[in-house]
Design a protein around this motif. Sequence first.
Motif, mmCIF file in Angstrom:
data_model
loop_
_atom_site.group_PDB
_atom_site.id
_atom_site.type_symbol
_atom_site.label_atom_id
_atom_site.label_comp_id
_atom_site.label_asym_id
_atom_site.label_seq_id
_atom_site.Cartn_x
_atom_site.Cartn_y
_atom_site.Cartn_z
ATOM 1 N N ALA A 49 0.776 -1.208 0.075
ATOM 2 C CA ALA A 49 -0.178 0.124 -0.046
ATOM 3 C C ALA A 49 0.793 1.226 0.049
ATOM 4 O O ALA A 49 0.483 2.281 -0.797
ATOM 5 N N ASP A 50 2.023 1.157 0.982
ATOM 6 C CA ASP A 50 2.926 2.363 0.930
ATOM 7 C C ASP A 50 3.442 2.630 -0.486
ATOM 8 O O ASP A 50 3.374 3.637 -1.009
ATOM 9 N N ARG A 54 3.057 5.981 -2.897
ATOM 10 C CA ARG A 54 4.346 6.696 -3.317
ATOM 11 C C ARG A 54 4.424 6.869 -4.690
ATOM 12 O O ARG A 54 4.978 7.794 -5.119
ATOM 13 N N THR A 55 4.244 5.786 -5.176
ATOM 14 C CA THR A 55 4.253 5.792 -7.095
ATOM 15 C C THR A 55 3.230 6.321 -7.760
ATOM 16 O O THR A 55 3.600 6.390 -8.657
ATOM 17 N N GLY A 56 1.972 6.211 -7.131
ATOM 18 C CA GLY A 56 0.926 6.553 -7.877
ATOM 19 C C GLY A 56 0.351 5.391 -8.774
ATOM 20 O O GLY A 56 -0.739 5.890 -9.569
ATOM 21 N N ARG A 125 -2.000 6.449 2.624
ATOM 22 C CA ARG A 125 -2.781 7.791 2.283
ATOM 23 C C ARG A 125 -1.675 8.741 1.948
ATOM 24 O O ARG A 125 -0.711 9.147 2.422
ATOM 25 N N LYS A 126 -1.918 9.381 0.829
ATOM 26 C CA LYS A 126 -0.895 10.431 0.108
ATOM 27 C C LYS A 126 -1.880 11.457 -0.447
ATOM 28 O O LYS A 126 -2.710 11.473 -1.485
ATOM 29 N N GLY A 127 -2.230 12.831 0.353
ATOM 30 C CA GLY A 127 -2.916 13.744 -0.055
ATOM 31 C C GLY A 127 -4.737 13.280 -0.149
ATOM 32 O O GLY A 127 -4.840 12.852 1.199
ATOM 33 N N ARG A 128 -5.228 13.262 -1.199
ATOM 34 C CA ARG A 128 -6.504 12.610 -1.014
ATOM 35 C C ARG A 128 -6.688 11.447 -1.492
ATOM 36 O O ARG A 128 -7.959 10.778 -1.825
ATOM 37 N N ARG A 129 -5.646 10.695 -1.834
ATOM 38 C CA ARG A 129 -5.666 9.254 -2.272
ATOM 39 C C ARG A 129 -5.536 8.481 -1.063
ATOM 40 O O ARG A 129 -4.584 8.478 -0.544
ATOM 41 N N GLN A 130 -6.178 7.366 -1.116
ATOM 42 C CA GLN A 130 -6.096 6.297 -0.113
ATOM 43 C C GLN A 130 -5.991 4.994 -0.762
ATOM 44 O O GLN A 130 -6.819 4.712 -1.820
#
Length: 148
Positions: A49-50, A54-56, A125-130
């Motif tokens: 998940a990380d 991290r890579t999108g 989670r990064k920004g609005r993406r989970q």
Amino acid sequence: MLGTFPVPFFASDSIESAMLAAHNYYRKQVGTPPLVWSGPLASAAQSWADYLVRTGLYKHPPDLQFGENLFEAVGPPADVPQVVNAWAAERSAYDGRTNTCSARCGHYTQIVWRDTKQFGCGVARKGRRQVWVCNYDPPGNIVGERPY
């Protein structure tokens, strides 16, 4: 008629306890044994998940040795019932009489797969993406075999 996982998720609930309750709710409906939580599977799921956040990217790992369910949300964060209920909603596409799917149903069949004994999940989670990842062992969705 089968319902959706009804137990509310509270901020104080751990992902482990909430995921166990949600998965085992659906397994009980079809008579498959309850799953147990696996720390190593959860660690692998968290690492993946990380990586995805991290890579999108949004895909299964190329060397996957376990069953795996993925869930992605953009916007408000998802919670455990939302994630597991989304996967379990695929049961409407599964025909137990013919052991076929009229549409996507592999997330659901992995949840209830009779031979799966343990699983672990992670969320990043990064920004609005989970991104949510659950790994299952032994894996399910074996062609020609019935999930339950």
